[in-house]
Write an enzyme that holds these catalytic residues in place. Structure first.
Site, mmCIF file in Angstrom:
data_model
loop_
_atom_site.group_PDB
_atom_site.id
_atom_site.type_symbol
_atom_site.label_atom_id
_atom_site.label_comp_id
_atom_site.label_asym_id
_atom_site.label_seq_id
_atom_site.Cartn_x
_atom_site.Cartn_y
_atom_site.Cartn_z
ATOM 1 C CB CYS A 82 99.459 0.668 97.898
ATOM 2 S SG CYS A 82 98.633 1.822 98.989
ATOM 3 C CG HIS A 124 97.951 -2.655 96.757
ATOM 4 N ND1 HIS A 124 97.338 -1.790 97.629
ATOM 5 C CD2 HIS A 124 97.307 -2.498 95.586
ATOM 6 C CE1 HIS A 124 96.377 -1.139 97.020
ATOM 7 N NE2 HIS A 124 96.333 -1.547 95.774
HETATM 8 CA CA LIG Z 1 100.042 2.942 100.745
#
Ligand SMILES: [Ca+2]
Ligand SMILES: [Ca+2]
Length: 465
Positions: free
Chosen positions: A80, A136
């Site tokens: 991510c 993220h």
């Molecule tokens: Ca992801």
């Protein structure tokens, strides 16, 4: 008088020439807005890319029918934070130094001042709004909640509770595995206890839908970060009920697949998870849970598309849908992401541009190319120093010449190069893999070291060097 009219005409002509090219062609409704939809951990299991024969994605198909569908869309990192940081900064992990989920680019001197994609639009006359998981950012600590956002990128935000993995599931299955806390806590699936309207994803989509109902004086850049199909695989029961457990088809695998892998590659695999899933007869259940979550994400995407179509911005908004990387569900005895194989780095990638014809494009493109592409399409001043390339030529003609392969890094010094035909992987100890997708779409047969492979690997490796 005549001279004055001539002067005015010349001035008008000069103005037209000075306008960015996209404002003088294709569409009179410019400047265009941007709607960027992320679906977290969505691989190629869509009806368009056909990564799984039973996937149900009618809304993604609806968007694809109006878009260029990239059949070879790849992340620059198979996880991510590193992938999203690369997309949002337009830089490879090798440039920005963000390879994992722990480092947050704003906290490091070298990258703290980077101007993100939405931030660049904000600086160039756009209003920016971000909802859900788009960035993220690192785990919150103590009382500080995890925000999954970058405040400076947005004029306004809806963060909701996306980072909290909620709503809390009533897990039907929780693997009893002798493994790390991480997997014990995360490898969960089951019915969510709340109706779909109460899920965090749909509340977030509702924020975006409301945003689209408002009058906006400036053009906007709206980010919509859907959290599913990320683990936990917990969505309302109706989405599970669309898939009959007995009929679930497992991913195609080759029993001897691992035999020709270098040791460095085997170290990335999580055979413990796979072994337990097989032993406990849960592989089918896990596949069904992922399919259910994709179908739920598809429902969210459909709700988003309905809202756009019912809004004043239906005709002048660029729409992008992408996952942030691919996903294994037992291929190479591996689960989740964190590898450099096709399964973990290929994702679904669609771009709809007002007035552009829909189609399919097989050129290898990187998600990181989005930044220069949107700057190009929207006529913003060129952004210096980006690693990606504008894929506008491919949006205008999917068969256009495209010289660049897609590059992916996993941690430092594990990297992969994918051109239209081959995937080449290099590990820190110097071991390599090479796959010919014309003959071997599953990447079962490692050609590295085989006759004729040297020239190909040298050519592909040069892109990294
Ligand atoms: Ca992801
Ligand atoms: Ca193999």
């Amino acid at each position: 008088m005549k001279i004055r009219i001539l002067t005015l005409n010349l001035m008008a002509l000069a103005l037209i020439i000075m306008l960015p090219s996209c404002q003088s062609e294709k569409n009179e409704l410019q400047p265009w807005n941007v709607l960027l939809i992320f679906s977290d951990d969505l691989n190629d299991w869509t009806s368009v890319l056909k990564g799984h024969p039973q996937t149900l994605t009618p809304n993604i198909q609806r968007l694809a029918d109006q878009s260029i569908s990239f059949t070879r869309g790849y992340c620059s990192a198979p996880l991510c934070n590193a992938s999203r940081t690369s997309i949002m900064t337009g830089l490879t992990p090798a440039t920005n130094g963000i390879y994992d989920n722990k480092r947050w680019f704003r906290e490091h001197e070298k990258t703290a001042g980077l101007v993100t994609l939405p931030q660049y639009f904000k600086a160039n006359g756009y209003q920016t709004a971000g909802a859900g998981k788009l960035f993220h950012s690192p785990r919150g600590s103590g009382e500080v909640p995890r925000k999954m956002s970058d405040d400076i990128s947005w004029d306004e935000q809806y963060i909701g509770e996306i980072g909290a993995q909620a709503p809390e599931p009533f897990p039907e299955q929780r693997l009893d595995l002798p493994m790390t806390e991480y997997f014990h806590a995360f490898f969960v699936w089951g019915h969510s206890p709340v109706p779909k309207e109460e899920t965090h994803d749909l509340k977030m989509v509702q924020y975006c839908a409301n945003y689209l109902q408002q009058d906006h004086e400036k053009p906007f850049f709206l980010g919509c970060g859907i959290f599913r199909p990320h683990l936990h695989w917990c969505v309302p029961e109706e989405f599970f009920n669309k898939f009959d457990l007995e009929d679930i088809i497992l991913p195609e695998v080759l029993e001897t697949d691992l035999e020709d892998l270098p040791e460095a590659a085997k170290k990335l695999i999580k055979p413990l998870v796979h072994g337990q899933l097989v032993k406990q007869d849960m592989w089918r259940e896990a596949v069904r849970a992922y399919l259910a979550c994709i179908n739920f994400a598809d429902y969210c995407i459909g709700t988003m598309l309905d809202a756009l179509e019912d809004s004043p911005y239906a005709e002048n908004t660029i729409v992008i849908l992408m996952g942030d990387h691919g996903y294994h569900l037992g291929e190479k005895e591996h689960w989740t992401k964190f590898t450099l194989w096709e399964r973990a780095v290929r994702t679904s990638y669609f771009i709809k541009v007002p007035g552009f014809d829909p189609g399919r494009c097989d050129a290898p493109v990187s998600l990181m190319d989005l930044y220069p592409t949107l700057v190009d399409l929207c006529g913003l001043p060129e952004k210096e120093g980006l690693d990606g390339h504008s894929i506008r030529p491919l949006l205008e003609d999917p068969d256009a010449e495209w010289e660049y392969p897609a590059l992916t890094w996993f941690r430092e010094n594990n990297y992969s190069v994918r051109d239209e035909r081959y995937r080449y992987i290099h590990y820190p100890d110097g071991s390599t893999e090479l796959y010919d997708h014309d003959a071997d779409p599953h990447e079962w047969y490692n050609l590295s070291g085989k006759q004729g492979s040297k020239e190909i690997t040298r050519r592909l490796d040069a892109w990294i060097k």
